[in-house]
Design a protein around this motif. Structure first.
Motif, short mmCIF file in Angstrom:
data_model
loop_
_atom_site.label_atom_id
_atom_site.label_comp_id
_atom_site.label_asym_id
_atom_site.label_seq_id
_atom_site.Cartn_x
_atom_site.Cartn_y
_atom_site.Cartn_z
N SER A 104 0.74 -1.18 0.14
CA SER A 104 -0.09 -0.10 -0.07
C SER A 104 0.85 1.22 0.06
O SER A 104 1.94 1.11 0.60
CB SER A 104 -0.92 -0.04 1.20
N VAL A 105 0.53 2.45 -0.90
CA VAL A 105 1.20 3.63 -0.85
C VAL A 105 0.46 4.51 -0.74
O VAL A 105 -0.75 4.54 -1.28
CB VAL A 105 2.01 3.37 -2.21
N ALA A 106 1.02 5.72 0.05
CA ALA A 106 0.20 7.00 -0.22
C ALA A 106 0.99 7.74 -1.05
O ALA A 106 2.23 8.17 -0.89
CB ALA A 106 0.27 7.64 1.37
N SER A 125 -2.28 -1.07 -3.74
CA SER A 125 -3.41 -0.30 -3.37
C SER A 125 -2.67 1.01 -3.16
O SER A 125 -1.68 1.35 -2.59
CB SER A 125 -4.10 -0.94 -2.22
N VAL A 126 -3.47 2.37 -3.48
CA VAL A 126 -3.06 3.32 -3.64
C VAL A 126 -3.88 4.35 -3.18
O VAL A 126 -4.88 4.47 -3.47
CB VAL A 126 -2.52 4.02 -5.05
N LEU A 127 -3.61 5.36 -2.06
CA LEU A 127 -4.06 6.68 -1.74
C LEU A 127 -3.53 7.72 -2.69
O LEU A 127 -2.30 8.00 -2.54
CB LEU A 127 -4.33 6.82 -0.47
N THR A 164 -0.27 9.27 6.90
CA THR A 164 0.57 8.25 6.11
C THR A 164 0.72 6.87 6.89
O THR A 164 1.29 5.89 6.66
CB THR A 164 1.51 8.60 5.44
N TYR A 167 0.08 3.39 5.77
CA TYR A 167 0.35 2.83 4.45
C TYR A 167 1.92 2.24 4.56
O TYR A 167 2.77 2.65 5.47
CB TYR A 167 0.39 3.87 3.55
N ASP A 168 2.26 1.14 3.73
CA ASP A 168 3.78 0.67 3.78
C ASP A 168 4.66 1.66 3.18
O ASP A 168 5.85 1.46 3.57
CB ASP A 168 3.80 -0.71 2.87
#
Length: 412
Positions: A104-106, A125-127, A164, A167-168
């Protein structure tokens, strides 16, 4: 013609009539734009036609970065086309994050979502966050158009307000253009590089996209710096956290070849040998010419010039190689006579460390004939010099032979 500048003009493009117009304009000829617009306005609202034509023009520009299949399905703003990451570079960066175990990434300062798309296609997955409503709307439309809406959440917000923690990894692409063009001071980015670094340090992993000309001293000591070229053109630099602190890397796409720094001293200066190597721009920007020179057993022709010379031809992805036939002091009359004698009509002129422009050389020597040659304008041991040769071919003999002096071809 007008531009899509606000949500009121953008939103109708997503409806059936807007989609019909965009499909009709896919292959339109910009030279015939006025006639096309006049025809379309007979059956469609003028404002919608104007917005569709502007979007069609942006899509045509975006093909170079995203490829036709994606570009003609995506939505852009003028700044979005200009500042978006090339798809191949985004895919490389997403693959590195995926290999680090990131799920997961911001994506802060996400723009029209080019990087979010690359991350989602890597299964992450992305924000995606951008504070401009139109830009965020374009990013949301792109996630939908490319079938990635389940992996990409788009949020219109100030990046400073984003938590954040869940998120990873964090990815930050600060705006590097202002009203007066490119911004070269990292602290004048929006947000400033110092803010991005602090955001990065709060995450297990992070990648910060910066200009390739960033000074090495601006890279934090606890970060890795990677310079990326694509097709020989340096596209960007990335500051990585959670990888290899202090490392310097040059990555060349599309091959993916990567050269990593080992802290070698500058190569020695030596006479011009049979071959001259022109390192890729990413190798030069990453200050890895010494590492490259060691790979090919070469040295510099001048302490201030990033040309590497050697007596043997070594296959390498990190440089273009030339077989040098002549080494002459800079003298246009001698160059013109030599090219006329060898019937050179196809002349490639390259320069490094010379104030003379290639077009000026071509104009003055007036090449004519069936043969081809390359002239490299540079300095050798401080002296303005012309090196004449041709692209080297792997597989040819590599032993012996020195460049000729005074205009005579090399032997061997």
């Amino acid at each position: 013609m007008g531009r899509v500048t606000d949500l009121a003009s953008f939103a109708p493009l997503l409806g059936p009539e807007g989609q019909t117009l965009l499909a009709a304009l896919r292959d339109h000829d910009p030279a015939q734009e006025l006639a096309v617009v006049s025809r379309l306005r007979r059956d469609h609202p003028a404002e919608l036609v104007t917005a569709a034509v502007a979007q069609a023009r942006l899509r045509q520009r975006a093909v170079a970065k995203f490829g036709a299949e994606d570009a003609y399905r995506m939505y852009f703003t003028p700044h979005g086309v200009e500042q978006s990451t090339r798809a191949s570079v985004g895919a490389h960066r997403a693959a590195r994050l995926r290999a680090l175990g990131v799920r997961s990434v911001a994506d802060l300062c996400s723009g029209i979502g080019g990087d979010a798309v690359a991350l989602a296609r890597a299964g992450i997955s992305v924000l995606a966050v951008d504070r401009d409503p139109l830009t965020a709307a374009a990013a949301r439309a792109n996630a939908d158009a490319l079938g990635l809406a389940e992996l990409i959440e788009v949020r219109c917000a100030d990046v400073a307000d984003i938590d954040t923690g869940p998120y990873d990894a964090v990815f930050v692409d600060p705006a590097r253009r202002g009203g007066r063009g490119r911004i070269f001071d990292p602290e004048s980015y929006s947000p400033p590089l110092s803010w991005a670094v602090e955001a990065a340090r709060r995450a297990p992993h992070a990648a910060l996209k910066v200009a390739p000309g960033i000074p090495h001293e601006a890279v934090p000591e606890d970060a890795e710096a990677e310079w990326i070229s694509d097709g020989g053109d340096v596209k960007e630099a990335v500051i990585w956290f959670g990888t290899s602190p202090g490392a310097r890397r040059a990555t060349l796409l599309p091959s993916g070849a990567a050269l990593t720094g080992r802290g070698l001293p500058d190569p020695a200066v030596r006479p011009v040998g049979r071959y001259l190597y022109e390192p890729d721009g990413a190798v030069i920007r990453a200050h890895l010419v010494a590492e490259f020179a060691e790979e090919v057993g070469g040295g510099l022709i001048d302490a201030t010039i990033a040309y590497v010379t050697a007596d043997a031809l070594v296959p390498t992805p990190y440089a273009a190689a030339y077989e040098i036939t002549d080494e002459l002091p800079f003298n246009l009359k001698k160059l013109k006579a030599l090219l006329r004698e060898r019937e050179v009509g196809v002349l490639t002129v390259k320069k490094r460390g010379s104030a003379v422009e290639p077009e000026e050389i071509r104009r003055k020597v007036k090449p004519k004939g069936p043969n081809a040659a390359t002239v490299l304008l540079t300095r050798v041991a401080g002296a303005p010099t012309m090196l004449i040769g041709q692209p080297a071919k792997v597989g040819q003999p590599t032993k012996g032979g020195q460049p000729a002096k005074g205009g005579q071809p090399a032997k061997g």
